[in-house]
Design a protein around this motif. Structure first.
Motif: not given
Length: 299
Positions: A135, A193, A131-132, A205
């Motif tokens: 992002r 994302w 997931r990072n 975010f």
């Protein structure tokens, strides 16, 4: 400084409410005016030209840009006092006007950008995707693809970007609204994302109880540069904004359109990018000017 403090507060309230000054600008003005007041023993508001001259003499060792900023803050303060009838004169003419040269912005080549996108592609090709990494892909696509300021990017609301709308309405410095273009790639990266962002989050975010910090954004961008073989000290979120502007100009973008996309209040701020593109302009003249005829010789 009691009297000065009250007048400085009134001036800054006007700057924020009527002139639409950004919070950072107001803070900088407060610091400069408070220091000047302290230097003059709390008599800044009623200082005459001689006192202002002595104040300016104390700036002799400062950089020209710093002197220009301080003098600008005081000039606006004295103009406010005169307009409000709190002074019969405006002593701002006694302040120095140092010539300042604006440094060329650091930017990146097309090859640098491609190398960083390639590093992102390697990351998000992992199965399952981290997931990072998703992002990072969304952050980078928006930084380079839309020219967002770091603060604007990290504080985007979760629903700010709609998959079928190729633009974003932002409120930037001074509360000015502008329309920011969104590429298909950027919107697709955001969709990927956002699937990992809790539905209850107010931020696109999120981080802890708030949103991603500018410092963390700075760190992840520099880490990506290192993976792409680019010296990390050459890059920051703002450098990616510069690259967005420079590469658009190289592609033939109109300067006024670029000003609107970047959210610059003054076209002079946008014009700095024309200096970066000088080599391309020289090449265009050499190759395309109607008086250039490689097959013709002078008699």
């Amino acid at each position: 400084m009691g009297g000065d403090r009250v007048l400085i507060d009134r001036f800054l309230e006007m700057m924020a409410a009527e002139a639409g000054a950004a919070r950072n600008t107001v803070a900088a003005y407060r610091t400069d005016l408070s220091l000047a007041s302290a230097t003059l023993g709390g008599t800044l508001a009623e200082a005459d030209a001689a006192a202002i001259g002595r104040l300016a003499d104390g700036w002799a060792t400062l950089a020209k840009s710093t002197v220009a900023r301080k003098a600008s803050a005081l000039r606006r303060f004295y103009a406010f006092l005169a307009e409000e009838g709190l002074r019969a004169d405006d002593p701002g003419s006694a302040l120095p006007r140092p010539g300042t040269s604006r440094p060329l912005p650091r930017t990146l080549s097309g090859g640098d950008i491609e190398a960083m996108f390639a590093a992102i592609d390697v990351r998000i090709a992992r199965v399952p995707p981290d997931r990072n990494d998703l992002r990072l892909s969304a952050l980078f696509e928006l930084l380079y693809g839309s020219g967002l300021r770091a603060t604007e990017l990290v504080s985007l609301p979760r629903g700010a970007i709609v998959s079928d709308r190729p633009y974003l309405i932002l409120k930037g410095k001074g509360g000015r609204e502008r329309m920011v273009p969104l590429s298909d790639r950027a919107r697709a990266a955001v969709v990927r994302w956002r699937a990992h962002v809790p539905a209850a989050s107010p931020w696109l975010f999120p981080s802890g109880k708030s949103h991603l910090s500018r410092m963390r954004l700075y760190q992840v961008v520099r880490a990506l540069a290192g993976e792409a073989g680019i010296p990390p000290d050459r890059i920051s979120p703002h450098v990616l904004r510069h690259a967005f502007a420079t590469h658009l100009l190289e592609g033939g973008a109109d300067l006024r359109a670029l000003q609107a996309m970047l959210g610059h209040a003054d076209i002079a701020t946008t014009e700095i990018y024309t200096h970066v593109d000088a080599s391309r302009l020289v090449r265009l003249v050499s190759e395309l000017h109607p008086l250039i005829d490689a097959g013709r010789t002078r008699p």
